[in-house]
Structures are given as C-alpha cells and as structure tokens.
Scaffold this motif. Structure first.
Motif, PDB file in Angstrom:
ATOM      1  N   VAL A  13       5.232  -0.490   5.262  1.00 51.54           N
ATOM      2  CA  VAL A  13       6.511  -0.822   4.641  1.00 51.54           C
ATOM      3  C   VAL A  13       7.426   0.161   3.916  1.00 51.54           C
ATOM      4  O   VAL A  13       8.713   0.230   4.373  1.00 51.54           O
ATOM      5  CB  VAL A  13       6.452  -2.254   3.664  1.00 51.54           C
ATOM      6  CG1 VAL A  13       7.806  -2.559   3.065  1.00 51.54           C
ATOM      7  CG2 VAL A  13       5.972  -3.319   4.433  1.00 51.54           C
ATOM      8  N   MET A  14       7.052   0.977   3.291  1.00 48.18           N
ATOM      9  CA  MET A  14       7.568   1.958   2.567  1.00 48.18           C
ATOM     10  C   MET A  14       7.947   3.053   3.480  1.00 48.18           C
ATOM     11  O   MET A  14       9.094   3.555   3.590  1.00 48.18           O
ATOM     12  CB  MET A  14       6.705   2.582   1.377  1.00 48.18           C
ATOM     13  CG  MET A  14       6.479   1.882   0.187  1.00 48.18           C
ATOM     14  SD  MET A  14       7.818   1.128  -0.581  1.00 48.18           S
ATOM     15  CE  MET A  14       8.630   2.446  -1.216  1.00 48.18           C
TER      16      MET A  14
ATOM     17  N   GLY B  30       7.231  -0.091  -4.347  1.00 48.50           N
ATOM     18  CA  GLY B  30       5.705  -0.363  -3.783  1.00 48.50           C
ATOM     19  C   GLY B  30       4.845  -1.196  -4.948  1.00 48.50           C
ATOM     20  O   GLY B  30       3.869  -1.621  -4.579  1.00 48.50           O
ATOM     21  N   MET B  33       5.159  -4.562  -4.207  1.00 48.01           N
ATOM     22  CA  MET B  33       4.393  -5.084  -2.910  1.00 48.01           C
ATOM     23  C   MET B  33       2.988  -5.379  -3.216  1.00 48.01           C
ATOM     24  O   MET B  33       2.288  -5.974  -2.727  1.00 48.01           O
ATOM     25  CB  MET B  33       4.549  -3.913  -1.878  1.00 48.01           C
ATOM     26  CG  MET B  33       5.902  -4.005  -1.192  1.00 48.01           C
ATOM     27  SD  MET B  33       5.959  -3.527   0.461  1.00 48.01           S
ATOM     28  CE  MET B  33       6.187  -1.743  -0.098  1.00 48.01           C
ATOM     29  N   ARG B  34       2.444  -4.348  -4.026  1.00 43.97           N
ATOM     30  CA  ARG B  34       0.929  -4.298  -4.414  1.00 43.97           C
ATOM     31  C   ARG B  34       0.795  -5.637  -5.100  1.00 43.97           C
ATOM     32  O   ARG B  34      -0.479  -6.051  -5.059  1.00 43.97           O
ATOM     33  CB  ARG B  34       0.689  -3.004  -5.329  1.00 43.97           C
ATOM     34  CG  ARG B  34       0.043  -1.952  -4.373  1.00 43.97           C
ATOM     35  CD  ARG B  34      -0.104  -0.608  -5.105  1.00 43.97           C
ATOM     36  NE  ARG B  34       0.198   0.440  -4.525  1.00 43.97           N
ATOM     37  CZ  ARG B  34       1.432   1.071  -4.472  1.00 43.97           C
ATOM     38  NH1 ARG B  34       2.317   0.792  -5.600  1.00 43.97           N
ATOM     39  NH2 ARG B  34       1.987   2.167  -3.789  1.00 43.97           N
ATOM     40  N   THR B  37       1.175  -8.705  -2.232  1.00 44.40           N
ATOM     41  CA  THR B  37       0.755  -8.507  -0.852  1.00 44.40           C
ATOM     42  C   THR B  37      -0.378  -9.674  -0.824  1.00 44.40           C
ATOM     43  O   THR B  37      -0.385 -10.499   0.125  1.00 44.40           O
ATOM     44  CB  THR B  37      -0.135  -7.589  -0.668  1.00 44.40           C
ATOM     45  OG1 THR B  37       1.260  -6.252  -0.797  1.00 44.40           O
ATOM     46  CG2 THR B  37      -0.627  -7.198   0.849  1.00 44.40           C
ATOM     47  N   ALA B  38      -1.326  -9.750  -1.727  1.00 44.69           N
ATOM     48  CA  ALA B  38      -2.509 -10.756  -1.813  1.00 44.69           C
ATOM     49  C   ALA B  38      -1.847 -12.090  -1.624  1.00 44.69           C
ATOM     50  O   ALA B  38      -2.037 -12.992  -0.830  1.00 44.69           O
ATOM     51  CB  ALA B  38      -3.591 -10.387  -2.653  1.00 44.69           C
ATOM     52  N   GLY B  41       0.467 -12.927   1.297  1.00 41.77           N
ATOM     53  CA  GLY B  41      -0.273 -13.173   2.614  1.00 41.77           C
ATOM     54  C   GLY B  41      -1.423 -14.383   2.702  1.00 41.77           C
ATOM     55  O   GLY B  41      -1.261 -14.872   3.556  1.00 41.77           O
ATOM     56  N   ILE B  55      -1.154 -11.052  10.260  1.00 44.52           N
ATOM     57  CA  ILE B  55      -0.620 -11.096   8.882  1.00 44.52           C
ATOM     58  C   ILE B  55       0.210  -9.890   8.416  1.00 44.52           C
ATOM     59  O   ILE B  55       1.168 -10.104   7.800  1.00 44.52           O
ATOM     60  CB  ILE B  55      -1.529 -11.766   7.964  1.00 44.52           C
ATOM     61  CG1 ILE B  55      -1.190 -11.971   6.694  1.00 44.52           C
ATOM     62  CG2 ILE B  55      -2.766 -10.574   7.764  1.00 44.52           C
ATOM     63  CD1 ILE B  55      -0.191 -13.181   6.694  1.00 44.52           C
ATOM     64  N   ASP B  56      -0.387  -8.744   8.915  1.00 47.64           N
ATOM     65  CA  ASP B  56       0.101  -7.665   8.383  1.00 47.64           C
ATOM     66  C   ASP B  56       1.814  -7.370   9.031  1.00 47.64           C
ATOM     67  O   ASP B  56       2.584  -6.925   8.048  1.00 47.64           O
ATOM     68  CB  ASP B  56      -0.550  -6.358   8.899  1.00 47.64           C
ATOM     69  CG  ASP B  56      -1.640  -6.366   8.150  1.00 47.64           C
ATOM     70  OD1 ASP B  56      -2.708  -5.411   8.621  1.00 47.64           O
ATOM     71  OD2 ASP B  56      -2.206  -6.659   6.832  1.00 47.64           O
ATOM     72  N   LEU B  59       3.801  -9.915   7.010  1.00 54.32           N
ATOM     73  CA  LEU B  59       4.290  -9.403   5.425  1.00 54.32           C
ATOM     74  C   LEU B  59       5.052  -8.377   5.447  1.00 54.32           C
ATOM     75  O   LEU B  59       5.987  -8.217   4.766  1.00 54.32           O
ATOM     76  CB  LEU B  59       2.750  -8.991   4.986  1.00 54.32           C
ATOM     77  CG  LEU B  59       2.045 -10.101   3.938  1.00 54.32           C
ATOM     78  CD1 LEU B  59       0.674  -9.444   3.629  1.00 54.32           C
ATOM     79  CD2 LEU B  59       2.789 -10.355   2.935  1.00 54.32           C
ATOM     80  N   GLN B  60       4.890  -7.307   6.458  1.00 60.13           N
ATOM     81  CA  GLN B  60       6.093  -6.211   6.733  1.00 60.13           C
ATOM     82  C   GLN B  60       7.304  -6.949   6.862  1.00 60.13           C
ATOM     83  O   GLN B  60       8.314  -6.548   5.862  1.00 60.13           O
ATOM     84  CB  GLN B  60       5.636  -5.732   7.880  1.00 60.13           C
ATOM     85  CG  GLN B  60       4.798  -4.292   7.639  1.00 60.13           C
ATOM     86  CD  GLN B  60       4.963  -3.416   8.935  1.00 60.13           C
ATOM     87  OE1 GLN B  60       5.901  -3.037   9.350  1.00 60.13           O
ATOM     88  NE2 GLN B  60       3.650  -3.098   9.285  1.00 60.13           N
ATOM     89  N   GLU B  61       7.512  -8.026   7.352  1.00 65.63           N
ATOM     90  CA  GLU B  61       8.854  -8.562   7.904  1.00 65.63           C
ATOM     91  C   GLU B  61       9.283  -9.376   6.421  1.00 65.63           C
ATOM     92  O   GLU B  61      10.345  -9.296   6.037  1.00 65.63           O
ATOM     93  CB  GLU B  61       8.708  -9.664   8.763  1.00 65.63           C
ATOM     94  CG  GLU B  61       8.721  -8.980  10.408  1.00 65.63           C
ATOM     95  CD  GLU B  61       9.586  -8.102  10.697  1.00 65.63           C
ATOM     96  OE1 GLU B  61      10.674  -8.253  10.431  1.00 65.63           O
ATOM     97  OE2 GLU B  61       9.199  -6.978  11.129  1.00 65.63           O
ATOM     98  N   PHE B  63       8.489  -8.472   3.428  1.00 72.16           N
ATOM     99  CA  PHE B  63       8.836  -7.483   2.142  1.00 72.16           C
ATOM    100  C   PHE B  63      10.004  -6.820   2.698  1.00 72.16           C
ATOM    101  O   PHE B  63      10.797  -6.506   1.691  1.00 72.16           O
ATOM    102  CB  PHE B  63       7.648  -6.492   2.070  1.00 72.16           C
ATOM    103  CG  PHE B  63       6.655  -7.031   1.274  1.00 72.16           C
ATOM    104  CD1 PHE B  63       5.287  -7.097   1.679  1.00 72.16           C
ATOM    105  CD2 PHE B  63       6.961  -7.394  -0.080  1.00 72.16           C
ATOM    106  CE1 PHE B  63       4.126  -7.641   0.773  1.00 72.16           C
ATOM    107  CE2 PHE B  63       5.718  -8.037  -0.748  1.00 72.16           C
ATOM    108  CZ  PHE B  63       4.474  -8.155  -0.446  1.00 72.16           C
ATOM    109  N   ILE B  64      10.212  -6.621   3.959  1.00 73.28           N
ATOM    110  CA  ILE B  64      11.545  -5.879   4.386  1.00 73.28           C
ATOM    111  C   ILE B  64      12.816  -6.875   4.049  1.00 73.28           C
ATOM    112  O   ILE B  64      13.917  -6.582   3.439  1.00 73.28           O
ATOM    113  CB  ILE B  64      11.722  -5.620   5.885  1.00 73.28           C
ATOM    114  CG1 ILE B  64      10.737  -4.778   6.476  1.00 73.28           C
ATOM    115  CG2 ILE B  64      13.025  -5.157   6.152  1.00 73.28           C
ATOM    116  CD1 ILE B  64      10.903  -3.208   5.777  1.00 73.28           C
ATOM    117  N   ARG B  85      10.245 -18.043  -2.066  1.00 74.22           N
ATOM    118  CA  ARG B  85      11.237 -18.699  -1.378  1.00 74.22           C
ATOM    119  C   ARG B  85      11.442 -17.828  -0.046  1.00 74.22           C
ATOM    120  O   ARG B  85      11.617 -18.603   0.901  1.00 74.22           O
ATOM    121  CB  ARG B  85      12.577 -18.838  -2.157  1.00 74.22           C
ATOM    122  CG  ARG B  85      13.747 -19.598  -1.579  1.00 74.22           C
ATOM    123  CD  ARG B  85      14.734 -19.320  -2.060  1.00 74.22           C
ATOM    124  NE  ARG B  85      15.060 -19.980  -3.357  1.00 74.22           N
ATOM    125  CZ  ARG B  85      15.864 -19.597  -4.310  1.00 74.22           C
ATOM    126  NH1 ARG B  85      17.054 -18.928  -3.816  1.00 74.22           N
ATOM    127  NH2 ARG B  85      16.147 -20.210  -5.313  1.00 74.22           N
TER     128      ARG B  85
END
Lengths: 241, 198
Positions: A13-14, B30, B33-34, B37-38, B41, B55-56, B59-61, B63-64, B85
């Motif tokens: 993502v970063m 970051g 996100m850390r 993430t869990a 996810g 799932i990765d 999750l990327q989508e 977090f973006i 949400r």
C-alpha cells in the motif's frame, strides 16, 4: 493473519501511495458533500412547507357547503375537491427531507421517529404560517396561470360556480356600488344580480372584485343573489372548455 | 524511514493522533495499517469468505480508500469505527457481486463463543466444537444480510452498540432492534436446520 503477510500488505500500500502519488482528498470536498446533503434536506423541508401551504389554501377556499346544490354527493365532492396531490407532495418531501438528513455525516445518530416527527412538525407549522402569509395562494395562482394541466389534476372549482341553473354563479363586479349589482361571469356573460345579498367570507361590493354568488337564476341573465363570497385564486381563460 | 524507529514513534500514539500525523507524513499511515491489517482482514473474510484467497488485494483497496478519505475523518467518531465503516461498505459491494452464492461465514473460536452463549448447552467435546462452528457458519449464511452483519459485528468483532451504529450509520435504537431480531432469527433458523435447540 501472519506478521509477514501484514508487512507485505503495508509495504504494497505504501509503495502504491508513493508510485501513484495518491494524496488524501481535500477537506473542502467532504464539507461540500455534507453541506449538499443538508441543503437537499432543507430544500425538501421548504418544498414540504409550501406543499402544506397550498394544501391549506386549496382545502380552506373550497366551498364544502355547496356540494349538494352543485349536484354532487359528499364523497364525490371529497374526491374532486380534496387536495390529494398536495398531501402526496407533502408526504414525499417530508420523507425525502428525513432520508437526506439521515444520510448526512451525523444525522444517522438521531432516532428515526424523532427526525420524522420534527420534519412533519416543521413542515406543518411553517406551512400554516406561510398559508396565512398568502404564500399558498401565490403558489396556487402561479401554477394555475403557468401549468396547463394543473387544474385538471387538482380540481376546477370555476366550472362548479358557473352553474346558474343550480343557483351558482361567479364573476367580476363591474357596477359602482349601486343596486342591482352588475357582474360579468368568468365566461364573459353579463348578469344583473338583484336582491339584497349578504356579503360574506371577505367579499366586498367594489368594481373589480371577483365574487361567487349563491342565489337563483331568473332567466335572461338576471340572478337573484342571496350571498356573495370573495373569489380566491386566478381564473384561467376558457375555464370550462 | 526505518521500520523500528517508526514503530517506536507510533506505539504510544492514539489512532486519532496518527491520522493527523499521516496527513503531514505518509509514513505514519503505515502505523495505522499495521494496527488494523489483522482486524480488518478478519472482518472482510467473515463478511465475504470467498475473497479469502485474495484478501491482500481487498485490504489494499480498503486502505487506499481509507487514505484517500483521511481528511473526511470525523474526530467525534472512533477511528476504528470509521475504518470498519469503509471496510464494511467495500465488503458489501464485493458481496453484491457475489450475490448468487450463499456465503459461509468464516468460523473460528469467536464463532464458537457466539454459539456457546446463545445456542449450546453443557460442555462440548472437540468434535462438537467443530460441528458447532460449521453449523453456526451455515446458519449465518442463510439469514438476511442486515441481520448477519449486526451479529458478526456484535459477537464476532465484539463491537458495542455505538460502534455498530457508527459503522452501519444507523441509530443506536435501530441497532438494538436489529440485534434482538437477528438473535431470534438465528435461533429459529438453527432449530429449523438442526432440529431441537441444544
């Protein structure tokens, strides 16, 4: 989820944020969105208020006591005169006002029943005020003058009052306060109104005043008038075509 | 920036502070996100199990989207509720694409705790636990989405009513009503599927 996978996800993502130069959206955008939603809610409330104002205008200026004379049954009169359309608009816009508010950033936190009740109360209270301020009449007149099919939907009470054989007449006073009163009806016919009618519901014996007349037709465009009531609202050309 | 240094800087910061810092320095994002993430996810897998293998990407989508909307974060909310949400809305849109297939809700120990609290009776053995998880998963898959999501948030994600209200954007009273109905429906469906209530 494993630690390694988490780190991979974070790194991905970063990296994507940097490579695609992704930046957070502007605060103004969110402010604009929220204000737009609130504006939609407020506009719906205003339209709901106007709807109720016109509803009252239409309901209270209709002459519910003459339906028998006009040859209608009670329920026929209700069906033709009751402003269902405006009641429908009122309900739609109250609902839309509530819906838009509940979609706003903090609006969802309030109980549905409280928000809906508030929307109804505001529309009704402000609707009553705007009716007394004459706004309902102005809106109704504007629609009569500018929307061709408006009267066919809301009910045309002009034709109701152009039934001299049933003792119902409506038109404009053109005489100068002497008896008998001379009236030109809304179809352009000239009438002599004899008798000593009661002036009620705001009617005034003055040239240019539009009135409804209850009485008995005598023939030859002579009408024995018992009561004159003030006419409210615009009259479209050829009202009973 | 060195990961270790960043971790040290982030550890004592609240989520809300990290949001403010992220707007000035991307690296702080970051840290957020850390932290999430869990849990996010896990939540996505519960709502849309068919996306477990990707799932990765999901999750990327998410977090973006969170990053893009960072300036829209309302500090009167908990960041966790706000992040959930966004995740929930994204998961629901994925679910709509998968509408034709009933989704088995991912089973884990939390799933069993829910079962034990509301359906089971007595001390189960290992096989019973395994069957119970599968049964809960199947029953959850059968019930209407609006009831399923409140059950997942309340009993699997262990959110309180206010948090669920903020996630689903519904009044707290409505959440209470939905949960009562959801539990009743879950029990009825369970009995219908597996016979008498245990």
């Amino acid at each position: 989820m494993e630690q390694k996978n988490e780190e991979n996800c974070v790194d991905c993502v970063m990296r994507r944020i940097k490579e695609e130069r992704i930046t957070p959206r502007s605060k103004w955008r969110f402010l604009f969105n929220d204000l737009s939603v609130l504006a939609i809610s407020a506009s719906s409330l205003i339209i709901g208020t106007l709807s109720f104002s016109v509803f009252l205008e239409t309901l209270l200026t209709d002459d519910w006591d003459i339906y028998n004379q006009a040859g209608r049954t009670f329920w026929e009169n209700v069906l033709k005169n009751f402003p269902f359309l405006w009641l429908f608009f009122l309900c739609i816009f109250i609902f839309y006002s509530y819906y838009a508010f509940s979609e706003s950033e903090r609006g969802y936190r309030y109980k549905q029943s409280v928000v809906i009740s508030l929307c109804i109360a505001i529309s009704l209270i402000l609707g009553v005020f705007s009716y007394f301020a004459g706004i309902g009449e102005k809106v109704d007149n504007y629609l009569i003058a500018n929307v061709p099919s408006y009267h066919s939907i809301t009910g045309n009470h002009v034709c109701l009052w152009l039934q001299p054989d049933r003792g119902l007449l409506a038109g404009m006073i053109i005489s100068t306060g002497t008896k008998p009163i001379i009236i030109v009806d809304f179809q352009g016919n000239r009438w002599i109104a004899t008798g000593t009618p009661v002036f009620s519901r705001g009617a005034i014996d003055r040239p240019g005043e539009r009135v409804k007349i209850l009485g008995t037709a005598q023939g030859n465009y002579v009408f024995e008038a018992k009561e004159l009531r003030r006419w409210s609202g615009v009259v479209e050309p050829n009202p009973c075509r | 920036m060195n990961l270790l240094i960043m971790d040290e800087r982030c550890t004592e910061k609240t989520d809300e502070e990290l949001v403010a810092l992220s707007l000035e320095d991307q690296e702080y994002f970051g840290c957020l996100m850390r932290r999430y993430t869990a849990p996010l996810g896990r939540y996505i897998i519960r709502v849309v199990p068919s996306f477990r293998n990707s799932i990765d990407d999901v999750l990327q989508e998410v977090f973006i989207k969170i990053y893009l909307n960072l300036r829209g974060f309302d500090p009167s909310l908990k960041f966790s509720s706000w992040a959930y949400r966004i995740t929930h809305n994204h998961a629901v849109s994925l679910l709509r694409k998968e509408k034709t297939r009933p989704q088995l809700v991912s089973t884990d120990n939390d799933t069993y705790d829910f079962f034990e609290r509301y359906v089971a009776d007595g001390q189960p053995n290992e096989n019973e636990i395994r069957y119970a998880k599968e049964e809960v998963s199947r029953v959850l898959a059968e019930i209407d989405q609006k009831y399923r999501e409140v059950l997942i948030l309340r009993y699997l994600e262990e959110m309180d009513y206010e948090e669920i209200s903020d996630i689903l954007k519904k009044p707290v009273g409505t959440i209470g009503t939905l949960l009562s109905r959801a539990k009743a429906i879950f029990k009825d469906e369970y009995v219908k599927k597996y016979g008498t209530e245990k």
